[in-house]
Design a protein around this motif. Structure first.
Motif, PDB file in Angstrom:
ATOM      1  N   GLY A   1       3.627   5.877  -2.458  1.00 51.39           N
ATOM      2  CA  GLY A   1       4.910   6.535  -2.712  1.00 51.39           C
ATOM      3  C   GLY A   1       5.137   6.758  -4.193  1.00 51.39           C
ATOM      4  O   GLY A   1       5.690   7.790  -4.599  1.00 51.39           O
ATOM      5  N   LYS A   2       4.700   5.797  -4.998  1.00 54.50           N
ATOM      6  CA  LYS A   2       4.848   5.930  -6.454  1.00 54.50           C
ATOM      7  C   LYS A   2       4.035   7.115  -6.966  1.00 54.50           C
ATOM      8  O   LYS A   2       4.526   7.912  -7.769  1.00 54.50           O
ATOM      9  CB  LYS A   2       4.390   4.644  -7.152  1.00 54.50           C
ATOM     10  CG  LYS A   2       4.567   4.694  -8.667  1.00 54.50           C
ATOM     11  CD  LYS A   2       3.771   3.602  -9.374  1.00 54.50           C
ATOM     12  CE  LYS A   2       4.303   2.229  -9.081  1.00 54.50           C
ATOM     13  NZ  LYS A   2       3.618   1.197  -9.922  1.00 54.50           N
ATOM     14  N   ILE A   3       2.816   7.248  -6.484  1.00 50.12           N
ATOM     15  CA  ILE A   3       1.953   8.353  -6.919  1.00 50.12           C
ATOM     16  C   ILE A   3       2.581   9.697  -6.566  1.00 50.12           C
ATOM     17  O   ILE A   3       2.631  10.620  -7.390  1.00 50.12           O
ATOM     18  CB  ILE A   3       0.561   8.223  -6.258  1.00 50.12           C
ATOM     19  CG1 ILE A   3      -0.177   6.996  -6.817  1.00 50.12           C
ATOM     20  CG2 ILE A   3      -0.267   9.492  -6.501  1.00 50.12           C
ATOM     21  CD1 ILE A   3      -1.450   6.650  -6.082  1.00 50.12           C
ATOM     22  N   ILE A   4       3.091   9.811  -5.339  1.00 48.80           N
ATOM     23  CA  ILE A   4       3.692  11.073  -4.894  1.00 48.80           C
ATOM     24  C   ILE A   4       4.956  11.376  -5.684  1.00 48.80           C
ATOM     25  O   ILE A   4       5.184  12.512  -6.125  1.00 48.80           O
ATOM     26  CB  ILE A   4       4.002  11.013  -3.386  1.00 48.80           C
ATOM     27  CG1 ILE A   4       2.704  10.935  -2.595  1.00 48.80           C
ATOM     28  CG2 ILE A   4       4.819  12.238  -2.953  1.00 48.80           C
ATOM     29  CD1 ILE A   4       2.896  10.701  -1.116  1.00 48.80           C
TER      30      ILE A   4
ATOM     31  N   ASP B   1       9.411   6.981 -15.822  1.00 50.66           N
ATOM     32  CA  ASP B   1       9.180   5.608 -16.284  1.00 50.66           C
ATOM     33  C   ASP B   1       9.803   4.606 -15.310  1.00 50.66           C
ATOM     34  O   ASP B   1       9.214   3.554 -15.014  1.00 50.66           O
ATOM     35  CB  ASP B   1       9.779   5.410 -17.681  1.00 50.66           C
ATOM     36  CG  ASP B   1       8.997   6.136 -18.759  1.00 50.66           C
ATOM     37  OD1 ASP B   1       7.812   6.463 -18.509  1.00 50.66           O
ATOM     38  OD2 ASP B   1       9.562   6.394 -19.845  1.00 50.66           O
ATOM     39  N   GLN B   2      11.002   4.935 -14.819  1.00 52.35           N
ATOM     40  CA  GLN B   2      11.663   4.064 -13.856  1.00 52.35           C
ATOM     41  C   GLN B   2      10.832   3.934 -12.585  1.00 52.35           C
ATOM     42  O   GLN B   2      10.698   2.833 -12.031  1.00 52.35           O
ATOM     43  CB  GLN B   2      13.048   4.614 -13.503  1.00 52.35           C
ATOM     44  CG  GLN B   2      14.048   4.614 -14.642  1.00 52.35           C
ATOM     45  CD  GLN B   2      15.313   5.385 -14.305  1.00 52.35           C
ATOM     46  OE1 GLN B   2      15.347   6.143 -13.342  1.00 52.35           O
ATOM     47  NE2 GLN B   2      16.362   5.188 -15.097  1.00 52.35           N
ATOM     48  N   ALA B   3      10.285   5.061 -12.139  1.00 51.03           N
ATOM     49  CA  ALA B   3       9.461   5.053 -10.930  1.00 51.03           C
ATOM     50  C   ALA B   3       8.180   4.250 -11.154  1.00 51.03           C
ATOM     51  O   ALA B   3       7.783   3.435 -10.319  1.00 51.03           O
ATOM     52  CB  ALA B   3       9.125   6.486 -10.515  1.00 51.03           C
TER      53      ALA B   3
ATOM     54  N   GLU C   1       0.834  -1.206   0.000  1.00 55.31           N
ATOM     55  CA  GLU C   1       0.000   0.000   0.000  1.00 55.31           C
ATOM     56  C   GLU C   1       0.872   1.261   0.000  1.00 55.31           C
ATOM     57  O   GLU C   1       0.644   2.194  -0.786  1.00 55.31           O
ATOM     58  CB  GLU C   1      -0.890  -0.004   1.241  1.00 55.31           C
ATOM     59  CG  GLU C   1      -1.725   1.245   1.417  1.00 55.31           C
ATOM     60  CD  GLU C   1      -2.442   1.258   2.753  1.00 55.31           C
ATOM     61  OE1 GLU C   1      -2.872   2.354   3.177  1.00 55.31           O
ATOM     62  OE2 GLU C   1      -2.565   0.180   3.386  1.00 55.31           O
ATOM     63  N   TYR C   2       1.888   1.285   0.853  1.00 52.03           N
ATOM     64  CA  TYR C   2       2.761   2.455   0.938  1.00 52.03           C
ATOM     65  C   TYR C   2       3.589   2.617  -0.332  1.00 52.03           C
ATOM     66  O   TYR C   2       3.887   3.747  -0.745  1.00 52.03           O
ATOM     67  CB  TYR C   2       3.694   2.326   2.141  1.00 52.03           C
ATOM     68  CG  TYR C   2       3.007   2.518   3.479  1.00 52.03           C
ATOM     69  CD1 TYR C   2       1.765   3.150   3.568  1.00 52.03           C
ATOM     70  CD2 TYR C   2       3.602   2.074   4.657  1.00 52.03           C
ATOM     71  CE1 TYR C   2       1.135   3.323   4.791  1.00 52.03           C
ATOM     72  CE2 TYR C   2       2.980   2.252   5.888  1.00 52.03           C
ATOM     73  CZ  TYR C   2       1.748   2.868   5.947  1.00 52.03           C
ATOM     74  OH  TYR C   2       1.132   3.050   7.161  1.00 52.03           O
ATOM     75  N   LEU C   3       3.953   1.502  -0.932  1.00 49.43           N
ATOM     76  CA  LEU C   3       4.731   1.574  -2.170  1.00 49.43           C
ATOM     77  C   LEU C   3       3.921   2.230  -3.276  1.00 49.43           C
ATOM     78  O   LEU C   3       4.436   3.073  -4.024  1.00 49.43           O
ATOM     79  CB  LEU C   3       5.176   0.168  -2.591  1.00 49.43           C
ATOM     80  CG  LEU C   3       6.248   0.091  -3.679  1.00 49.43           C
ATOM     81  CD1 LEU C   3       7.552   0.712  -3.191  1.00 49.43           C
ATOM     82  CD2 LEU C   3       6.489  -1.362  -4.098  1.00 49.43           C
TER      83      LEU C   3
ATOM     84  N   LEU D   1       8.971   0.657 -11.250  1.00 48.71           N
ATOM     85  CA  LEU D   1       9.763   0.207 -10.096  1.00 48.71           C
ATOM     86  C   LEU D   1      11.047  -0.493 -10.558  1.00 48.71           C
ATOM     87  O   LEU D   1      11.383  -1.592 -10.116  1.00 48.71           O
ATOM     88  CB  LEU D   1       8.938  -0.724  -9.209  1.00 48.71           C
ATOM     89  CG  LEU D   1       7.672  -0.125  -8.584  1.00 48.71           C
ATOM     90  CD1 LEU D   1       6.940  -1.164  -7.752  1.00 48.71           C
ATOM     91  CD2 LEU D   1       8.021   1.086  -7.723  1.00 48.71           C
ATOM     92  N   GLU D   2      11.738   0.181 -11.459  1.00 40.53           N
ATOM     93  CA  GLU D   2      12.957  -0.380 -12.039  1.00 40.53           C
ATOM     94  C   GLU D   2      14.051  -0.491 -10.979  1.00 40.53           C
ATOM     95  O   GLU D   2      14.507   0.501 -10.424  1.00 40.53           O
ATOM     96  CB  GLU D   2      13.432   0.501 -13.195  1.00 40.53           C
ATOM     97  CG  GLU D   2      14.618  -0.066 -13.954  1.00 40.53           C
ATOM     98  CD  GLU D   2      14.995   0.815 -15.125  1.00 40.53           C
ATOM     99  OE1 GLU D   2      16.205   1.027 -15.336  1.00 40.53           O
ATOM    100  OE2 GLU D   2      14.061   1.293 -15.815  1.00 40.53           O
ATOM    101  N   LYS D   3      14.466  -1.685 -10.709  1.00 46.36           N
ATOM    102  CA  LYS D   3      15.403  -1.959  -9.620  1.00 46.36           C
ATOM    103  C   LYS D   3      16.709  -1.172  -9.774  1.00 46.36           C
ATOM    104  O   LYS D   3      17.313  -1.154 -10.832  1.00 46.36           O
ATOM    105  CB  LYS D   3      15.721  -3.457  -9.572  1.00 46.36           C
ATOM    106  CG  LYS D   3      16.520  -3.885  -8.363  1.00 46.36           C
ATOM    107  CD  LYS D   3      16.676  -5.387  -8.327  1.00 46.36           C
ATOM    108  CE  LYS D   3      17.481  -5.818  -7.097  1.00 46.36           C
ATOM    109  NZ  LYS D   3      17.638  -7.293  -7.034  1.00 46.36           N
ATOM    110  N   GLY D   4      17.120  -0.513  -8.691  1.00 47.63           N
ATOM    111  CA  GLY D   4      18.385   0.208  -8.666  1.00 47.63           C
ATOM    112  C   GLY D   4      18.374   1.552  -9.375  1.00 47.63           C
ATOM    113  O   GLY D   4      19.396   2.237  -9.395  1.00 47.63           O
ATOM    114  N   SER D   5      17.249   1.952  -9.931  1.00 43.90           N
ATOM    115  CA  SER D   5      17.182   3.200 -10.706  1.00 43.90           C
ATOM    116  C   SER D   5      16.929   4.404  -9.809  1.00 43.90           C
ATOM    117  O   SER D   5      16.509   4.280  -8.654  1.00 43.90           O
ATOM    118  CB  SER D   5      16.069   3.106 -11.752  1.00 43.90           C
ATOM    119  OG  SER D   5      14.798   3.042 -11.123  1.00 43.90           O
TER     120      SER D   5
END
Length: 267
Positions: free
Chosen positions: A196-199, A223-225, A191-193, A228-232
């Motif tokens: 967090g993505k929206i913000i 796009d990375q956000a 849920e928090y993820l 959820l592109e790992k390490g980006s």
């Protein structure tokens, strides 16, 4: 009457000032520091500089200055140490590096470049090397006690103002990971993820508007956000916002339960 800035003989600086500068010479070089942490340091320094001058700056101008200052400092002074930046800007504001007109990217860059190239810095660097073995590192228990104090202070600030900016998510890590004061369920993490993505994406959209010349770079981070592109850089922003939400909601839950962090901290 025109205000005059008093200048002091560098050889007569208080010991605490010299010690602070020597300690700064032992901090990490900026190229070794996470960009988000460098952003935090520069934002704090720039904000303080405007306040010290009695000037106001709108948030968009502040973001523009800090974002461009990061690039300028990394390009011109990649081996300067993170602890030196507040000192360089403070000295610049006080006129140690000559007259200046207005506070902008060029002004702050010149403060830092002048400090970086100064003979005084070179001399202090030598002292820092000599005195390195004389500095007593804090023990784990001392660090833990300081972390508890920071956490209690942050909670009190949240209670009085309704918000707290957890730069680098340090206090989240202290509370949830180091002290194990609360734990997030897998459902709550998800849920928090998402929140967090929206913000994070919303902030990036605003940044795109403010910095149209960097639309392509910012779009890539968006796009990375979103993916959820790992390490980006994008996913780091998402996690930063997610953990900020987690800490804030924990603070809110404590207030609702009429609980104090002090009651949760046991020896």
């Amino acid at each position: 009457m025109q205000n005059q800035i008093t200048r002091y003989d560098k050889s007569n600086l208080p010991a605490t000032s010299i010690d602070r500068q020597i300690e700064a010479m032992k901090s990490a070089q900026i190229w070794q520091v996470e960009k988000i942490d460098l952003d935090t340091v520069l934002m704090t320094c720039v904000n303080k500089a405007f306040k010290d001058k009695g000037q106001m700056v709108i948030p968009s101008d502040m973001d523009h200055i800090v974002n461009n200052l990061i690039d300028m400092v990394l390009e011109h002074c990649p081996f300067i140490r993170i602890g030196e930046i507040p000192i360089a800007i403070e000295k610049g504001i006080l006129g140690d590096y000559g007259d200046y007109f207005g506070l902008n990217v060029v002004t702050f860059t010149n403060f830092i470049k002048t400090h970086y190239a100064s003979q005084n810095r070179a001399n202090l660097a030598k002292q820092a090397i000599v005195r390195h073995d004389e500095i007593k590192e804090p023990t784990e228990s001392e660090v833990l006690e300081q972390d508890k104090i920071l956490l209690k202070s942050a909670f009190e600030k949240f209670k009085s103002s309704g918000r707290y900016e957890d730069h680098g998510n340090y206090l989240y890590k202290v509370a949830a990971k180091k002290l194990n004061l609360f734990e997030l369920s897998p459902e709550r993490q998800k849920e928090y993820l998402e929140q967090g993505k929206i913000i994070a994406i919303e902030k990036l959209k605003n940044e795109q508007i403010q910095r149209p010349n960097e639309r392509k770079r910012i779009s890539k981070i968006m796009d990375q956000a979103n993916n959820l592109e790992k390490g980006s850089d994008g996913v780091k922003l998402v996690y930063k916002e997610s953990l900020q939400i987690a800490l804030t909601n924990w603070f809110k839950e404590l207030i609702e339960m009429d609980a104090e962090i002090t009651d949760l901290l046991t020896d």
